[in-house]
Design an enzyme around this catalytic site. Structure first.
Site, PDB file in Angstrom:
ATOM      1  N   SER A 179       0.818  -1.196   0.000  1.00  0.00           N
ATOM      2  CA  SER A 179       0.000   0.000   0.000  1.00  0.00           C
ATOM      3  C   SER A 179       0.857   1.253   0.000  1.00  0.00           C
ATOM      4  O   SER A 179       1.881   1.328   0.663  1.00  0.00           O
ATOM      5  CB  SER A 179      -0.900  -0.003   1.235  1.00  0.00           C
ATOM      6  N   LYS A 180       0.398   2.218  -0.765  1.00  0.00           N
ATOM      7  CA  LYS A 180       1.055   3.513  -0.826  1.00  0.00           C
ATOM      8  C   LYS A 180       1.029   4.165   0.551  1.00  0.00           C
ATOM      9  O   LYS A 180       1.905   4.916   0.934  1.00  0.00           O
ATOM     10  CB  LYS A 180       0.266   4.390  -1.788  1.00  0.00           C
TER      11      LYS A 180
END
Ligand code: GLU
Ligand code: ZN
Length: 494
Positions: free
Chosen positions: A253-254
């Site tokens: 995930s960013k």
């Protein structure tokens, strides 16, 4: 025409591993094919725009050594390369689509759309515009113009048929038009384009031949194809890159702060390691080769070696690459890399760097085999620069020995300290072996209390080298300190 690819970040946050992978693959693809690598800033979302994000992007590219062929700073014949400087082009083309019957003005108020959204939410539907303004009559539009409601422009998604495109990796992809998000906004009421419009227009006018981007953009692709068709433009070749997963099997995930490139830089990962590991996320040259330099990838990278299966970003693997590339550095190179950390931790004052050059050289040779990341230098060498705060007897005394025996070890070492400092390392090793034997303890049990005494920790660089570098006075003082602590222990036990 040659290959033209682009990296098109939105400056809304820090550069993360996923973005870097996209940038690198585009860059390597361009290089290996003698094409152009273009940087385009997609800054049409003014609310999420951040100047920091741009700085971070530039820093990241500089650090990785990625040079663009065209871009905001570099210029080029297809500029400007910043979308907020191209808004007139988007407006004009949005109007053109209205004229050709492929788009329409929508005058729906926020209130109306909000109600619609609520109603659909209650019915457990995803939000979709109900196309109320799609067939609006001219007189009705005139009325809106008079009451000066600012319209948006929406794309007419065909009501029938399907949209087809080809993805290099995923093959032919078909989507029924009825399943495409009904009539997305192209031009917002503030006359700014949405991502879809600006992205398609720019890829077309910048003559982009291949679009290599993250798979999260795949769902938008049919909509982009509808746009290409509406304009009557030729589609570029698409290649949506394999997903990037974490080693836990979840999508990387960013929002996972730990994957921001800046943090890797701060921790002391080398760009060689990042480039090597990231290039193997969803790409492999063959079944066995693992090491690739940037220069090699600039020649070897090909799309046909992309994997369909998701790739994994693995911290352990990255550490392993990092250790490898640290070991590849000469002492001189490593010293340059380590100095900023020694300064940052307050071990060396910047004005004293020249004076301490010799000492730093020693530190580099002593620790080079034990560094995983550059910041490990803190844990490995602090005891040269600071005093040990406190010693805990249970950490000093080996499990199989008692305080008195441990004291004996330190006493015997103290007696032989002048030898330790005058003899070469191999001889000191022999000396320690024979001393351990003479008092009847194993070499490991002999070294352990000495290590904790000298370095304040039971993990340290090689003990003899550490002792020598610390100097006889400090070493003797620490040994005395610990002997005193052990005296108390012995006293307590009696
Ligand atoms: N601006 C988009 C992004 O932030 C670009 C996506 C694309 O490559 O089309 O990723
Ligand atoms: Zn409307």
């Amino acid at each position: 025409m040659g290959i033209r690819v682009r990296y098109a970040p939105s400056p809304t946050g820090l550069q993360h591993i996923g973005g870097v992978r996209t940038a690198l693959f585009n860059y390597f693809f361009a290089k290996s094919r003698g094409g152009e690598f273009i940087l385009r800033i997609e800054d049409t979302d003014r609310e999420r725009y951040s100047e920091n994000a741009l700085t971070d992007l530039n820093n990241t590219f500089n650090w990785l050594g990625i040079e663009v062929d065209e871009g905001p700073d570099k210029g080029g014949e297809y500029g400007p390369y910043v979308q907020s400087e191209r808004t007139e082009l988007y407006r004009e083309h949005a109007r053109r689509l209205v004229e050709s019957g492929n788009a329409y003005y929508c005058y729906c108020s926020q209130e109306r759309l909000e109600k619609l959204r609520e109603k659909q939410a209650n019915e457990k539907q995803d939000f979709g515009y109900d196309r109320k303004c799609r067939e609006i009559s001219v007189s009705e539009a005139d009325e809106h113009k008079r009451d000066s409601t600012k319209p948006v422009i929406r794309l007419k998604i065909p009501l029938e048929g399907e949209t087809v495109f080809h993805d290099y990796l995923l093959g032919e992809i078909k989507k029924k038009n009825i399943d495409i998000n009904p009539d997305p906004v192209l031009l917002k009421s503030d006359s700014y384009p949405t991502y879809h419009l600006a992205n398609v227009i720019d890829d077309h006018f910048m003559n982009i031949t291949h679009i290599l981007r993250a798979q999260e953009w795949l769902p938008s692709c049919p909509l982009h194809i509808v746009l290409y068709n509406a304009f009557g433009w030729k589609q570029p070749q698409y290649c949506h890159l394999p997903m990037v997963m974490g080693s836990n099997g979840q999508k990387l995930s960013k929002r996972d702060g730990a994957t921001a490139v800046r943090e890797f830089v701060e921790k002391g990962y080398l760009k060689e390691a990042i480039i090597n590991h990231v290039s193997l996320i969803g790409w492999s040259y063959d079944d066995s080769r693992e090491f690739f330099t940037k220069e090699e990838l600039e020649k070897l990278f090909t799309l046909d070696k992309l994997n369909k299966a998701p790739g994994v970003f693995d911290y352990k693997k990255l550490d392993w690459f990092n250790g490898h590339y640290i070991r590849q550095k000469s002492n001189e190179e490593l010293k340059e890399l380590l100095i900023p950390y020694l300064v940052k931790y307050g071990f060396v004052e910047p004005e004293k760097l020249t004076e301490m050059a010799g000492f730093i050289d020693e530190i580099v040779s002593l620790t080079r085999d034990r560094l995983k990341v550059l910041s490990d230098i803190k844990e490995l060498t602090w005891f040269f620069f600071k005093e040990v705060d406190s010693y805990a007897p249970e950490e000093i005394i080996p499990k199989k020995l008692d305080a008195a025996k441990t004291r004996e070890i330190l006493e015997v070492v103290k007696k032989h300290l002048p030898d330790v400092f005058s003899k070469p390392e191999e001889k000191v090793e022999e000396l320690f072996k024979s001393l351990a034997e003479s008092i009847g303890v194993k070499l490991g049990d002999f070294i352990m209390p000495l290590r904790v005494t000298v370095t304040g920790s039971n993990v340290s660089p090689p003990i003899i080298g550490s002792l020598k570098l610390l100097g006889i006075e400090k070493a003797a003082a620490r040994i005395d300190r610990v002997i005193n602590i052990l005296n108390d222990e012995v006293g307590n036990n009696e």
